[in-house]
Design an enzyme around this catalytic site. Structure first.
Site, PDB file in Angstrom:
ATOM      1  N   HIS A  39      -6.594   2.032  10.800  1.00  0.00           N
ATOM      2  CA  HIS A  39      -7.112   2.295   9.458  1.00  0.00           C
ATOM      3  C   HIS A  39      -7.358   0.978   8.742  1.00  0.00           C
ATOM      4  CE1 HIS A  39      -3.176   1.369   7.739  1.00  0.00           C
ATOM      5  NE2 HIS A  39      -2.603   2.285   8.487  1.00  0.00           N
ATOM      6  N   HIS A  42      -4.858  -1.971   8.847  1.00  0.00           N
ATOM      7  CA  HIS A  42      -4.909  -2.813  10.043  1.00  0.00           C
ATOM      8  C   HIS A  42      -6.088  -3.774   9.967  1.00  0.00           C
ATOM      9  CE1 HIS A  42      -3.092   1.075  11.717  1.00  0.00           C
ATOM     10  NE2 HIS A  42      -2.092   0.193  11.716  1.00  0.00           N
ATOM     11  N   CYS A 147      15.689   4.440  10.561  1.00  0.00           N
ATOM     12  CA  CYS A 147      14.389   5.068  10.308  1.00  0.00           C
ATOM     13  C   CYS A 147      13.569   5.009  11.589  1.00  0.00           C
ATOM     14  CB  CYS A 147      13.642   4.363   9.179  1.00  0.00           C
ATOM     15  SG  CYS A 147      11.973   5.047   8.928  1.00  0.00           S
ATOM     16  N   CYS A 150      10.054   3.260  10.977  1.00  0.00           N
ATOM     17  CA  CYS A 150      10.149   1.803  10.874  1.00  0.00           C
ATOM     18  C   CYS A 150      10.707   1.187  12.156  1.00  0.00           C
ATOM     19  CB  CYS A 150      11.073   1.391   9.726  1.00  0.00           C
ATOM     20  SG  CYS A 150      10.479   1.761   8.076  1.00  0.00           S
ATOM     21  N   CYS A 165      14.246   6.610   3.593  1.00  0.00           N
ATOM     22  CA  CYS A 165      13.502   5.375   3.824  1.00  0.00           C
ATOM     23  C   CYS A 165      12.599   5.130   2.620  1.00  0.00           C
ATOM     24  CB  CYS A 165      12.667   5.474   5.097  1.00  0.00           C
ATOM     25  SG  CYS A 165      11.546   4.064   5.334  1.00  0.00           S
ATOM     26  N   HIS A 168       8.752   5.186   4.029  1.00  0.00           N
ATOM     27  CA  HIS A 168       8.179   6.421   4.556  1.00  0.00           C
ATOM     28  C   HIS A 168       8.667   7.676   3.837  1.00  0.00           C
ATOM     29  CE1 HIS A 168       7.571   3.645   8.031  1.00  0.00           C
ATOM     30  NE2 HIS A 168       6.403   4.229   7.993  1.00  0.00           N
ATOM     31  N   LYS A 316       0.615   3.538  -0.730  1.00  0.00           N
ATOM     32  CA  LYS A 316       0.195   2.609   0.311  1.00  0.00           C
ATOM     33  C   LYS A 316      -0.714   3.336   1.300  1.00  0.00           C
ATOM     34  CE  LYS A 316       1.918   0.498   4.515  1.00  0.00           C
ATOM     35  NZ  LYS A 316       3.013   0.487   5.476  1.00  0.00           N
ATOM     36  N   LYS A 319      -1.028   5.783   7.874  1.00  0.00           N
ATOM     37  CA  LYS A 319      -1.224   6.999   8.676  1.00  0.00           C
ATOM     38  C   LYS A 319      -0.179   8.050   8.329  1.00  0.00           C
ATOM     39  CE  LYS A 319      -0.902   4.933  12.641  1.00  0.00           C
ATOM     40  NZ  LYS A 319      -0.946   3.502  12.320  1.00  0.00           N
TER      41      LYS A 319
END
Length: 522
Positions: A39, A42, A147, A150, A165, A168, A316, A319
């Site tokens: 995405h 990246h 996590c 992570c 987390c 996430h 943020k 995905k």
């Protein structure tokens, strides 16, 4: 403590003196998990590293640019299980997508590493064995919050509300396992000295302060292996366990140099590296990574720059959160240069920043199409019309010299510090100054006045030279557009030069609009 090889060479020769010595510059992106499609987050890291790589090549440096995929560990294994495939099959399907993403954004990476490469796994085991042999590993029991997304054990200060987390926003798992530990606690003082002696080791400054605060709160030993996970690089002295994915992943920066070119070890030529990464992996890169290198007797990185998040709304881009803008669609409609420009112009590199379709279209129309595209079209058209397509031989108009004097050095200094947005801002000042200059000097009026031929020659030459200097500075940001325009201006070289360094006489070619209007989709 060792200083970076590149730093010591610069101290002796000067950063810019490439006539005397060809300096090396090794830049990396993070390697990307193959647990989902690539995405824009990246692409952002990849484009940033590419801007630096292209700029350093313009300066005559010997550049090596690395990107790739992280294919071991629990996040990949879990995603493969959900899809009913093996982790290897998942990686084989998605790694090419990340290679395609790098190509789509016009990244000039010299190697694409996959952590499932045999060369990587072999060198990881060699380095981990060295850390073990140096006495920095022991066997123990770990219990704490973990996590899986992570792939990270969280200490108490890193827990979100109700043991979640904070990245996430999922409940953490309580893990207890017997594994091998890395003596991270032994490196608290060496890390503090590193940050004291090299204050620019981590940038921006506030990220260095975050890392240093984490170090000063007291470092705890960390797991080096995982006993229950089988998808990973085997621990060389205990093959029933695999190396904790973060140590395996971090070592890609070092391992790639050992096998990127068949029959040649590039480590001495390029190491240490300069890392580009996002803030969510700060701890691993700014704390674990230099400590692990010290434990192995390897020189620590040249430095690292930590960028923020691209935000849509308040979340943020990720995905796992499902809030994704597809860079492939943007590029298909507007081109890679427009995406590269927008990301670094809209969001100050190093900070979090909001992006939007409306913001993109506004920047595209007002700055790329109007400011730069129209400037190029008008300049080429006037030279073609008034001087039969040849840049006149004349002197630079003094009205421009003050704005352009030292511009390449100002951009160099900013990009030395990976200040990518600030450097682009500096370049765009030149674009806007040239547009004002056109309106001030009104070449179309000069062309009608008898006795103004010399003055018009100076104006047209100054515009061509200003556009040439500016476009050379924009090569790292707008590589495709810059190449087209420099070719049209008759410029064959790509090194950065001052205004007036190229005489007139060269033939120009008119171009269609560099950034044409794109019709909205129905």
């Amino acid at each position: 403590m060792c200083r970076a090889a590149g730093e010591s060479r610069r101290a002796r020769t000067g950063w810019f003196d490439t006539r005397l010595i060809r300096l090396s510059f090794y830049v990396t992106t993070p390697i990307y998990y193959v647990n989902g499609e690539p995405h824009l987050g990246h692409a952002y890291s990849t484009m940033a590293a590419d801007v630096l790589a292209r700029h350093m090549r313009q300066r005559g440096e010997d550049v090596f640019f690395l990107t790739g995929t992280d294919e071991f560990g629990e996040p990949v294994a879990q995603q493969a299980e959900r899809e009913g495939v093996t982790p290897r099959e998942l990686g084989d399907r998605l790694a090419p997508r990340f290679q395609e993403m790098a190509a789509k954004v016009n990244a000039t990476n010299d190697f694409f590493i996959r952590t499932t490469d045999e060369g990587h796994m072999k060198r990881v085991q060699e380095v981990v064995q060295r850390v073990y042999d140096n006495g920095h590993v022991y066997e123990g029991v770990y219990e704490g919050w973990y996590c899986p997304r992570c792939a990270d054990f969280k200490n108490e200060s890193e827990l979100g509300e109700n043991n979640t987390c904070p990245i996430h926003r999922i409940p953490l798992e309580r893990e207890r396992e017997e594994n091998w530990f890395f003596r991270l606690s032994e490196f608290q003082q060496p890390l503090e000295r590193l940050y004291e002696e090299r204050p620019s080791f981590v940038a921006p400054d506030f990220r260095a302060n975050e890392a240093l605060a984490f170090i000063r709160q007291g470092l705890q030993d960390v797991s080096l292996s995982r006993p229950r996970l089988k998808w990973g690089v085997p621990v060389p002295w205990d093959p029933e366990q695999v190396i904790y994915v973060w140590f395996d992943a971090l070592l890609n920066y070092y391992s790639a140099l050992g096998y990127a070119r068949e029959g040649e070890d590039l480590t001495d030529r390029y190491w240490p590296a300069f890392h580009i990464l996002a803030k969510d992996i700060l701890k691993f890169h700014a704390v674990y990574w230099p400590a692990f290198l010290m434990a192995a007797g390897i020189e620590v990185p040249r430095g690292m720059f930590i960028h923020g998040y691209l935000l849509m709304g308040e979340s943020k881009m990720s995905k796992s959160l499902g809030n994704v803008l597809d860079p492939f669609e943007v590029i298909d409609r507007f081109g890679a240069d427009a995406l590269r420009y927008y990301c670094f112009r809209e969001v100050s590199f190093g900070q979090d920043g909001s992006i939007s379709t409306a913001g993109f279209e506004s920047r595209y129309e007002t700055e790329l199409a109007n400011d730069f595209g129209n400037l190029a079209s008008r300049t080429l058209a006037m030279i073609d019309r008034y001087r039969d397509g040849a840049v006149p031989e004349a002197e630079i108009d003094p009205a421009l010299t003050g704005d352009f004097e030292g511009a390449p050095d100002r951009v160099r200094a900013l990009l030395d510090e990976a200040q990518i947005s600030q450097a682009l801002d500096e370049i765009w000042k030149l674009v806007r100054r040239l547009n004002r200059y056109v309106e001030e000097r009104r070449p179309w009026d000069l062309a009608k006045e008898e006795g103004s031929r010399g003055e018009l020659d100076s104006v047209l030459y100054s515009l061509a030279e200003g556009l040439r200097v500016t476009t050379l500075l924009l090569v790292p940001y707008l590589p495709q557009t810059a190449e087209r325009l420099l070719a049209a201006l008759g410029e064959e070289e790509r090194e950065l030069r001052e205004l007036g360094s190229l005489g007139g006489g060269q033939r120009i070619e008119r171009l269609p609009q560099l950034f044409p209007k794109v019709e909205a989709e129905a």
